[in-house]
Design a protein around this motif. Structure first.
Motif, PDB file in Angstrom:
ATOM      1  N   GLN A   1       0.850  -1.185   0.000  1.00  0.00           N
ATOM      2  CA  GLN A   1       0.000   0.000   0.000  1.00  0.00           C
ATOM      3  C   GLN A   1       0.881   1.228   0.000  1.00  0.00           C
ATOM      4  O   GLN A   1       1.982   1.211   0.532  1.00  0.00           O
ATOM      5  CB  GLN A   1      -0.881   0.037   1.250  1.00  0.00           C
ATOM      6  N   LYS A   2       0.369   2.294  -0.577  1.00  0.00           N
ATOM      7  CA  LYS A   2       1.038   3.579  -0.467  1.00  0.00           C
ATOM      8  C   LYS A   2      -0.005   4.678  -0.518  1.00  0.00           C
ATOM      9  O   LYS A   2      -1.101   4.489  -1.067  1.00  0.00           O
ATOM     10  CB  LYS A   2       2.121   3.773  -1.525  1.00  0.00           C
ATOM     11  N   ALA A   3       0.320   5.796   0.085  1.00  0.00           N
ATOM     12  CA  ALA A   3      -0.614   6.906   0.132  1.00  0.00           C
ATOM     13  C   ALA A   3       0.154   8.210   0.272  1.00  0.00           C
ATOM     14  O   ALA A   3       1.269   8.233   0.777  1.00  0.00           O
ATOM     15  CB  ALA A   3      -1.574   6.734   1.304  1.00  0.00           C
ATOM     16  N   TRP A   4      -0.470   9.271  -0.202  1.00  0.00           N
ATOM     17  CA  TRP A   4       0.076  10.606   0.026  1.00  0.00           C
ATOM     18  C   TRP A   4      -1.086  11.539   0.339  1.00  0.00           C
ATOM     19  O   TRP A   4      -2.228  11.297  -0.042  1.00  0.00           O
ATOM     20  CB  TRP A   4       0.910  11.098  -1.149  1.00  0.00           C
ATOM     21  N   ARG A   5      -0.766  12.576   1.094  1.00  0.00           N
ATOM     22  CA  ARG A   5      -1.783  13.523   1.535  1.00  0.00           C
ATOM     23  C   ARG A   5      -1.167  14.913   1.587  1.00  0.00           C
ATOM     24  O   ARG A   5      -0.021  15.082   1.995  1.00  0.00           O
ATOM     25  CB  ARG A   5      -2.272  13.120   2.920  1.00  0.00           C
ATOM     26  N   VAL A   6      -1.952  15.901   1.180  1.00  0.00           N
ATOM     27  CA  VAL A   6      -1.590  17.308   1.355  1.00  0.00           C
ATOM     28  C   VAL A   6      -2.738  17.977   2.107  1.00  0.00           C
ATOM     29  O   VAL A   6      -3.904  17.606   1.924  1.00  0.00           O
ATOM     30  CB  VAL A   6      -1.301  18.031   0.013  1.00  0.00           C
ATOM     31  N   PHE A   7      -2.396  18.915   2.963  1.00  0.00           N
ATOM     32  CA  PHE A   7      -3.430  19.545   3.774  1.00  0.00           C
ATOM     33  C   PHE A   7      -2.998  20.940   4.191  1.00  0.00           C
ATOM     34  O   PHE A   7      -1.812  21.266   4.185  1.00  0.00           O
ATOM     35  CB  PHE A   7      -3.750  18.700   5.013  1.00  0.00           C
TER      36      PHE A   7
ATOM     37  N   SER B   1     -11.400  16.432   2.014  1.00  0.00           N
ATOM     38  CA  SER B   1     -12.178  16.869   3.182  1.00  0.00           C
ATOM     39  C   SER B   1     -12.076  18.376   3.319  1.00  0.00           C
ATOM     40  O   SER B   1     -11.031  18.966   3.034  1.00  0.00           O
ATOM     41  CB  SER B   1     -11.639  16.247   4.475  1.00  0.00           C
ATOM     42  N   ILE B   2     -13.175  18.956   3.785  1.00  0.00           N
ATOM     43  CA  ILE B   2     -13.204  20.390   4.084  1.00  0.00           C
ATOM     44  C   ILE B   2     -13.680  20.544   5.526  1.00  0.00           C
ATOM     45  O   ILE B   2     -14.880  20.474   5.794  1.00  0.00           O
ATOM     46  CB  ILE B   2     -14.141  21.150   3.122  1.00  0.00           C
ATOM     47  N   PRO B   3     -12.749  20.705   6.473  1.00  0.00           N
ATOM     48  CA  PRO B   3     -13.145  20.937   7.863  1.00  0.00           C
ATOM     49  C   PRO B   3     -13.305  22.437   8.141  1.00  0.00           C
ATOM     50  O   PRO B   3     -12.526  23.256   7.633  1.00  0.00           O
ATOM     51  CB  PRO B   3     -11.976  20.355   8.664  1.00  0.00           C
ATOM     52  N   VAL B   4     -14.312  22.770   8.929  1.00  0.00           N
ATOM     53  CA  VAL B   4     -14.564  24.160   9.306  1.00  0.00           C
ATOM     54  C   VAL B   4     -14.809  24.200  10.812  1.00  0.00           C
ATOM     55  O   VAL B   4     -15.585  23.398  11.338  1.00  0.00           O
ATOM     56  CB  VAL B   4     -15.798  24.729   8.575  1.00  0.00           C
ATOM     57  N   THR B   5     -14.146  25.108  11.509  1.00  0.00           N
ATOM     58  CA  THR B   5     -14.403  25.323  12.929  1.00  0.00           C
ATOM     59  C   THR B   5     -14.695  26.798  13.152  1.00  0.00           C
ATOM     60  O   THR B   5     -14.137  27.660  12.458  1.00  0.00           O
ATOM     61  CB  THR B   5     -13.209  24.904  13.815  1.00  0.00           C
ATOM     62  N   ALA B   6     -15.589  27.073  14.097  1.00  0.00           N
ATOM     63  CA  ALA B   6     -15.937  28.465  14.409  1.00  0.00           C
ATOM     64  C   ALA B   6     -16.287  28.561  15.883  1.00  0.00           C
ATOM     65  O   ALA B   6     -16.904  27.651  16.441  1.00  0.00           O
ATOM     66  CB  ALA B   6     -17.108  28.927  13.552  1.00  0.00           C
ATOM     67  N   LYS B   7     -15.906  29.654  16.504  1.00  0.00           N
ATOM     68  CA  LYS B   7     -16.270  29.896  17.896  1.00  0.00           C
ATOM     69  C   LYS B   7     -17.775  30.159  17.959  1.00  0.00           C
ATOM     70  O   LYS B   7     -18.313  30.918  17.158  1.00  0.00           O
ATOM     71  CB  LYS B   7     -15.518  31.096  18.464  1.00  0.00           C
ATOM     72  N   LEU B   8     -18.434  29.497  18.891  1.00  0.00           N
ATOM     73  CA  LEU B   8     -19.863  29.711  19.112  1.00  0.00           C
ATOM     74  C   LEU B   8     -20.076  29.701  20.619  1.00  0.00           C
ATOM     75  O   LEU B   8     -19.962  28.650  21.261  1.00  0.00           O
ATOM     76  CB  LEU B   8     -20.692  28.617  18.437  1.00  0.00           C
ATOM     77  N   GLY B   9     -20.325  30.865  21.176  1.00  0.00           N
ATOM     78  CA  GLY B   9     -20.408  30.988  22.626  1.00  0.00           C
ATOM     79  C   GLY B   9     -19.039  30.673  23.205  1.00  0.00           C
ATOM     80  O   GLY B   9     -18.005  31.001  22.619  1.00  0.00           O
ATOM     81  N   PRO B  10     -18.987  29.973  24.319  1.00  0.00           N
ATOM     82  CA  PRO B  10     -17.690  29.641  24.913  1.00  0.00           C
ATOM     83  C   PRO B  10     -16.993  28.465  24.218  1.00  0.00           C
ATOM     84  O   PRO B  10     -15.817  28.223  24.429  1.00  0.00           O
ATOM     85  CB  PRO B  10     -18.051  29.259  26.351  1.00  0.00           C
TER      86      PRO B  10
ATOM     87  N   VAL C   1     -10.917  27.399   8.137  1.00  0.00           N
ATOM     88  CA  VAL C   1     -11.319  26.496   7.063  1.00  0.00           C
ATOM     89  C   VAL C   1     -10.091  25.743   6.570  1.00  0.00           C
ATOM     90  O   VAL C   1      -9.026  26.341   6.371  1.00  0.00           O
ATOM     91  CB  VAL C   1     -11.954  27.279   5.891  1.00  0.00           C
ATOM     92  N   GLY C   2     -10.254  24.457   6.382  1.00  0.00           N
ATOM     93  CA  GLY C   2      -9.147  23.634   5.909  1.00  0.00           C
ATOM     94  C   GLY C   2      -9.507  22.882   4.639  1.00  0.00           C
ATOM     95  O   GLY C   2     -10.658  22.852   4.207  1.00  0.00           O
ATOM     96  N   LEU C   3      -8.501  22.269   4.061  1.00  0.00           N
ATOM     97  CA  LEU C   3      -8.692  21.425   2.887  1.00  0.00           C
ATOM     98  C   LEU C   3      -7.646  20.316   2.952  1.00  0.00           C
ATOM     99  O   LEU C   3      -6.465  20.578   3.202  1.00  0.00           O
ATOM    100  CB  LEU C   3      -8.524  22.219   1.592  1.00  0.00           C
ATOM    101  N   THR C   4      -8.090  19.084   2.763  1.00  0.00           N
ATOM    102  CA  THR C   4      -7.212  17.923   2.746  1.00  0.00           C
ATOM    103  C   THR C   4      -7.502  17.109   1.502  1.00  0.00           C
ATOM    104  O   THR C   4      -8.665  16.903   1.152  1.00  0.00           O
ATOM    105  CB  THR C   4      -7.444  17.027   3.985  1.00  0.00           C
ATOM    106  N   TYR C   5      -6.452  16.669   0.815  1.00  0.00           N
ATOM    107  CA  TYR C   5      -6.608  15.767  -0.325  1.00  0.00           C
ATOM    108  C   TYR C   5      -5.736  14.548  -0.052  1.00  0.00           C
ATOM    109  O   TYR C   5      -4.578  14.673   0.338  1.00  0.00           O
ATOM    110  CB  TYR C   5      -6.182  16.427  -1.639  1.00  0.00           C
ATOM    111  N   ASP C   6      -6.316  13.363  -0.247  1.00  0.00           N
ATOM    112  CA  ASP C   6      -5.639  12.117   0.070  1.00  0.00           C
ATOM    113  C   ASP C   6      -5.800  11.162  -1.111  1.00  0.00           C
ATOM    114  O   ASP C   6      -6.895  11.026  -1.655  1.00  0.00           O
ATOM    115  CB  ASP C   6      -6.279  11.504   1.320  1.00  0.00           C
TER     116      ASP C   6
END
Length: 158
Positions: free
Chosen positions: A23-29, A61-70, A39-44
């Protein structure tokens, strides 16, 4: 920004076993913090070789994080493309995953978290959630079967 590469080769041949397997794999992020949200972006891309046939799979993948309250609201969209074996497309082998979660700090060292994940497999895809398989509490899905998971967690850093 980051990148990773992994290569695993099976050495030699056993009686009746595969030759040239591995097996082999590569990823950029990467990610960017816009202040209000990150906002992020990952390709695998991964390849599994059994004998001399390569099966390649790709996902992003597209991960998104945001502050909401505490706390922090988290959302991730992931899409696996149809795989290819020996250069030919394997129809309906892709999937889509959606994850929505929230982390709430109870103190400087303790966090409470909840998330909900859904995988929608295409007719010939059988992607499952990692935690169910690792814990041995869920069998692998069959082709086209979707999976859902509600997770609750408490983390304390010592």
């Amino acid at each position: 920004l980051g990148a990773a590469y992994w290569d695993d080769k099976v050495e030699g041949t056993t009686a009746g076993g595969p030759t040239g397997s591995g097996q082999k794999a590569w990823r950029v992020f990467g990610s960017y913090d816009f202040g209000i949200a990150k906002v992020g972006l990952t390709y695998d891309e991964s390849t599994v070789r059994l004998n001399s046939d390569d099966t390649k799979s790709a996902a992003f993948s597209i991960p998104v994080t945001a502050k909401l309250g505490p706390g922090t609201l988290m959302f991730t969209y992931t899409q696996a493309q149809d795989s290819k074996t020996a250069g030919s497309k394997n129809a309906d082998t892709g999937a889509k995953m959606y994850v929505l979660g929230y982390e709430y700090p109870l103190s400087k060292r303790t966090t409470l978290a909840a998330s909900y994940a859904v995988i929608n497999n295409e007719a010939n895809a059988a992607y499952g959630l990692f935690t169910g398989t690792v814990l041995g509490n869920l069998s692998a899905p069959t082709g086209g079967q979707g999976t859902k998971q509600l997770s609750l967690g408490l983390r304390h850093n010592f």
